[in-house]
Design a protein around this motif. Structure first.
Motif, PDB file in Angstrom:
ATOM      1  N   PRO A  18       0.740  -1.407   0.181  1.00  0.00           N
ATOM      2  CA  PRO A  18      -0.015  -0.071   0.045  1.00  0.00           C
ATOM      3  C   PRO A  18       0.853   1.347   0.067  1.00  0.00           C
ATOM      4  O   PRO A  18       2.066   1.324   0.654  1.00  0.00           O
ATOM      5  CB  PRO A  18      -0.765  -0.008   1.307  1.00  0.00           C
ATOM      6  N   ILE A  20       0.096   4.539   1.592  1.00  0.00           N
ATOM      7  CA  ILE A  20      -1.012   5.170   2.196  1.00  0.00           C
ATOM      8  C   ILE A  20      -0.814   6.876   2.599  1.00  0.00           C
ATOM      9  O   ILE A  20       0.501   7.091   2.661  1.00  0.00           O
ATOM     10  CB  ILE A  20      -1.527   4.686   3.555  1.00  0.00           C
ATOM     11  N   PRO A  23      -1.899  10.976   7.563  1.00  0.00           N
ATOM     12  CA  PRO A  23      -2.736  12.402   8.060  1.00  0.00           C
ATOM     13  C   PRO A  23      -1.907  13.168   8.879  1.00  0.00           C
ATOM     14  O   PRO A  23      -1.799  14.341   9.103  1.00  0.00           O
ATOM     15  CB  PRO A  23      -4.033  11.982   8.403  1.00  0.00           C
ATOM     16  N   LEU A  37       4.591   1.325   2.218  1.00  0.00           N
ATOM     17  CA  LEU A  37       4.784   0.491   3.371  1.00  0.00           C
ATOM     18  C   LEU A  37       5.441  -0.766   2.850  1.00  0.00           C
ATOM     19  O   LEU A  37       4.888  -2.074   2.821  1.00  0.00           O
ATOM     20  CB  LEU A  37       3.429   0.152   3.992  1.00  0.00           C
ATOM     21  N   LEU A  40       5.325  -4.168   4.776  1.00  0.00           N
ATOM     22  CA  LEU A  40       4.091  -5.351   4.276  1.00  0.00           C
ATOM     23  C   LEU A  40       4.634  -6.476   3.554  1.00  0.00           C
ATOM     24  O   LEU A  40       3.938  -7.376   2.970  1.00  0.00           O
ATOM     25  CB  LEU A  40       2.964  -4.644   4.303  1.00  0.00           C
ATOM     26  N   PRO A  42       6.231  -9.902   2.462  1.00  0.00           N
ATOM     27  CA  PRO A  42       6.276 -11.135   3.102  1.00  0.00           C
ATOM     28  C   PRO A  42       7.261 -11.350   4.023  1.00  0.00           C
ATOM     29  O   PRO A  42       6.961 -11.895   5.167  1.00  0.00           O
ATOM     30  CB  PRO A  42       6.385 -12.145   2.102  1.00  0.00           C
ATOM     31  N   GLN A  44       8.753  -8.644   5.743  1.00  0.00           N
ATOM     32  CA  GLN A  44       8.764  -7.392   6.373  1.00  0.00           C
ATOM     33  C   GLN A  44       9.891  -6.568   5.899  1.00  0.00           C
ATOM     34  O   GLN A  44       9.925  -5.456   6.655  1.00  0.00           O
ATOM     35  CB  GLN A  44       8.720  -7.635   7.745  1.00  0.00           C
ATOM     36  N   HIS A 301       1.146   5.880  13.855  1.00  0.00           N
ATOM     37  CA  HIS A 301       0.884   4.850  12.947  1.00  0.00           C
ATOM     38  C   HIS A 301       0.740   3.494  13.368  1.00  0.00           C
ATOM     39  O   HIS A 301       0.287   2.656  12.526  1.00  0.00           O
ATOM     40  CB  HIS A 301       1.632   4.853  11.610  1.00  0.00           C
ATOM     41  N   MET A 303       2.934   1.252  14.118  1.00  0.00           N
ATOM     42  CA  MET A 303       3.998   0.292  13.409  1.00  0.00           C
ATOM     43  C   MET A 303       5.188   0.357  14.148  1.00  0.00           C
ATOM     44  O   MET A 303       5.782   1.739  14.355  1.00  0.00           O
ATOM     45  CB  MET A 303       3.943   0.594  11.948  1.00  0.00           C
TER      46      MET A 303
END
Lengths: 382, 386
Positions: A18, A20, A23, A37, A40, A42, A44, A301, A303
């Motif tokens: 993604p 993203i 905000p 990102l 994400l 497989p 990481q 976020h 993360m």
């Protein structure tokens, strides 16, 4: 996926990640800030792109008995292990002592053989090379200095182009720089999609900045002339005749952002950076600034990212740094931060960084940022 | 109409993102299954709620015009989803919150352009304030929290995505989701029905201290062991028969769980009915807060993502292989099972929370013993450390 991208990567193993809009950062900077990102993938991290691409090429070239060998203290090794598992190939990862058990377990979960040798990366690399020399079926999977890797990593740029609102060209792309694999991929990808003129901001830490130091040794974006720029203690300059650039070799790396850990960058990538139309804006920040960014990013976020990854985000959390790197043009800028990912971060790390940053803030003063040969400061708290 | 056409027709103006469905190497290896995570943490507003609520908001703007005023009572994720949607649609939005809600939540809502009204000492009072405002204003519409077909239709979109995203047309052996009031479960069930997955088992997860859905199932003929009359009604719970959907729902007097985003004192009666009717049935479980906390910590270490307790509840059974094999006996067959965990998201989680959970779980483990998991009327003991 555009038709050309499908042709280039017909059997790709990586996922389209993604893009993203943040905000938090968009509001903080009055910009449109997008996060790519790669966390994400497989395994990481972005490494999964280039390394699976390389592994597939090895399978096609050498057949199913090819033995993938890699020296890595983390993310590259995990990516290689996972690629080998999917392609049903043998894989051996050479690690130096001191790699965390969770990282070792991750590679084992993916079926790789692990050999722990040496106290630091270079020794593990030497052991890996010996193994490759001794085994006719073995192929060394490169860390960052290979056109196949860049070709795989470049895929992320194709995706970003499709994912941004139609026709939007970024005012800057930010990425971390270890040995230059990611930057190489981004530069190659930008060229392919007509973005050679898009400014690239590369971020390293003061204690692991082989690229910044290399740029300093060449005519390029750095202020002043080469002769006037001092070479830090412990660094040797090496002329690479193939690419016509000088690269820095660092004797030691002192940063906690260990995944950046390359003592010298890819000469080819240094060359590409110097030649591209959009140029390169090379930044170095302190470990503490990267830690603070990791903490802020976790709260905003949700993360957890390694320091090598949060380094990319750190300038976006400091308005005065961002404004220097992406000077105002009157219109709202669009920037893309490539979140390279990485498995080597834990809750314990976050706690440690919290303490380290708090202690550092208590000492007062500001953090130093280096940018294309000049230094300025940024407030520790904002 | 093919499901692809259906999806395109229903959602061609969608505001939400198609989120990744990633295979978890860690959990798959632990369970010897193919475990997929549907990462709705990545929606704008950071939870699945953005699907149903933005869908509802678009519908409201279409039917009432651009002067529509969206009103919602919420302490968290629903409010943020409403604010984000209203911001994108350029319509007015007011979020009613009770006193005591975090300043960061209020700031977040305001950053998205919502007006914030702080009223009442708990959720029900904020809800009353919101209702009064809706009655007083011709342009105002209440955004429903979980009990609305348009909201379920929005949430259902995730099932269409999962079907396309699973490799080679695989049908899941089970889908796991959290249940608060039942909005997510309602959407998943509707989505499953639409794509031909009505027979896919649905595992719903709540916490012991916030389990209105589990208690409601207990009040009806259905998957629970034994017969209704023999099942005790807990103190503080009031059964209420809903004639429209012909089900009995539980009204809980108090919610004691720290998983506050689950916090509904009664579920949607329609969703209870759906769960009882569907072919794949429902496997309703309740876990202790501490087990959800442990899952938050494990998930953070494995997947580098912070999730609320209400969300980690879904993942918690997957970190307990022996419990998991009871919930998904299909996983014991020779061919590896495919399981989807809906990671619903939520922004109300911080690093401080994780530190607190670490201490609580450590203290709980030190006490020894097992954790109790309720499953369709039975109790299962689950090892605290596994």
């Amino acid at each position: 996926m555009s038709a050309s991208q499908q042709d280039l990567y017909p059997d790709k193993l990586w996922v389209e990640t993604p893009l993203i809009r943040s905000p938090h950062l968009s509001s903080h900077l009055q910009a449109e800030v997008y996060l790519k990102l790669e966390t994400l993938q497989p395994t990481q991290s972005f490494k999964y792109r280039g390394i699976t691409h390389y592994a597939q090429h090895a399978l096609r070239t050498y057949g199913p008995d090819v033995h993938l060998v890699i020296a890595s203290s983390g993310n590259a090794g995990i990516a290689a292990a996972s690629a080998a598992k999917i392609l049903k190939l043998r894989c051996t990862v050479f690690l130096p002592h001191g790699v965390s058990q969770s990282t070792i377990d991750y590679m084992r979960k993916e079926g790789a053989q692990i050999v722990i040798e040496g106290n630091y990366y270079l020794q593990a690399r030497q052991a890996a090379q010996k193994a490759v020399d001794a085994d006719p079926k073995a192929v060394m999977v490169p860390g960052y200095d290979d056109p196949l890797l860049w070709e795989g990593h470049a895929s992320l740029v194709y995706e970003v182009q499709q994912q941004l609102p139609a026709g939007t060209k970024p005012d800057a792309i930010f990425c971390s720089f270890g040995g230059g694999g990611l930057a190489g991929g981004i530069i190659v990808g930008c060229k392919a999609v007509g973005w050679d003129d898009v400014p690239l901001v590369t971020v390293e830490t003061h204690g692991s900045n082989c690229f910044y130091q290399s740029l300093s040794m060449n005519d390029g974006p750095f202020v002043g002339d080469v002769a006037s720029r001092p070479i830090p203690n412990g660094t040797t300059a090496e002329r690479n005749t193939q690419h016509g650039v000088t690269v820095a070799h660092l004797a030691s790396l002192t940063s906690k952002a260990t995944s950046l850990g390359a003592s010298s960058p890819s000469a080819a990538v240094v060359k590409m950076a110097l030649e591209r139309e959009g140029g390169v804006r090379s930044v170095c920040i302190s470990d503490e600034m990267a830690m603070q960014a990791a903490l802020n990013f976790a709260e905003d976020h949700k993360m957890l990212v390694e320091l090598a990854c949060s380094a990319t985000i750190a300038p976006a959390y400091k308005r005065n740094v961002f404004d220097k790197l992406v000077p105002s043009t009157g219109k709202v800028p669009t920037v893309v931060l490539v979140l390279c990912g990485g498995f080597k971060v834990s809750l314990d790390d976050m706690e440690e960084w919290r303490r380290t940053v708090a202690a550092d803030i208590a000492t007062g003063g500001e953090w130093e940022v280096a940018y294309n040969g000049e230094t300025f400061t940024t407030p520790k708290t904002e | 109409m093919s499901t692809l056409n259906q999806e395109e027709t229903l959602y061609h103006e969608k505001l939400w993102l198609e989120t990744p469905l990633i295979r978890s190497i860690h959990i798959s290896s632990l369970l010897q299954c193919n475990v997929y995570l549907k990462l709705d943490t990545l929606q704008p507003a950071q939870s699945f709620k953005y699907r149903g609520i933005s869908h509802f908001a678009q519908h409201a703007k279409r039917t009432h015009g651009p002067d529509v005023h969206l009103i919602i009572a919420s302490g968290g994720n629903a409010g943020l989803a409403a604010a984000c949607a209203a911001n994108v649609l350029k319509v007015r939005c007011t979020v009613y919150l009770p006193h005591g809600v975090n300043q960061s939540t209020i700031d977040f809502l305001r950053k998205e352009g919502a007006e914030v009204v702080i009223e009442g000492s708990y959720y029900l009072e904020a809800l009353q304030g919101a209702r009064k405002a809706v009655e007083a204003e011709a342009n105002a519409i209440m955004i429903p929290a979980y009990d609305d077909p348009v909201v379920w239709e929005g949430h259902a979109s995730m099932v269409y995505e999962i079907k396309r995203q699973l490799p080679d047309g695989t049908k899941p052996d089970a889908i796991f989701c959290s249940v608060g009031g039942g909005g997510l479960a309602g959407g998943i069930m509707d989505g499953c029905k639409a794509v031909g997955w009505d027979d896919v088992p649905l595992v719903t997860v709540e916490t012991h201290g916030s389990n209105c859905f589990y208690q409601s199932l207990s009040l009806n003929d259905g998957p629970f062991a034994g017969d209704v009359a023999s099942r005790p009604v807990p103190e503080g719970t009031r059964p209420e028969h809903c004639t429209e959907h012909n089900v009995t729902v539980a009204h809980l007097a108090t919610l004691k769980s720290k998983a506050t985003s689950l916090g509904a004192s009664s579920p949607s009666a329609a969703v209870v009915r759906k769960a009882l009717n569907r072919k794949g049935g429902v496997r309703s479980i309740c876990i202790p807060d501490e087990m959800a906390m442990q899952a938050v910590l494990n998930f953070a270490e494995d997947h580098k993502t912070l999730v609320e307790l209400a969300c980690s509840a879904t993942i918690a059974p997957a970190y307990k292989p022996s419990l998991f094999s009871k919930l998904v006996p299909e996983s014991r067959s020779n061919k590896p099972a495919t399981v989807v965990l809906v990671v619903c998201g939520g922004f109300k989680i911080s690093l401080d929370d994780l530190e607190e959970y670490r201490r609580i779980v450590a203290a709980d483990l030190a006490e020894g013993g097992d954790w109790e998991v309720a499953y369709n009327g039975k109790l299962l003991a689950t090892a605290k450390a596994e």
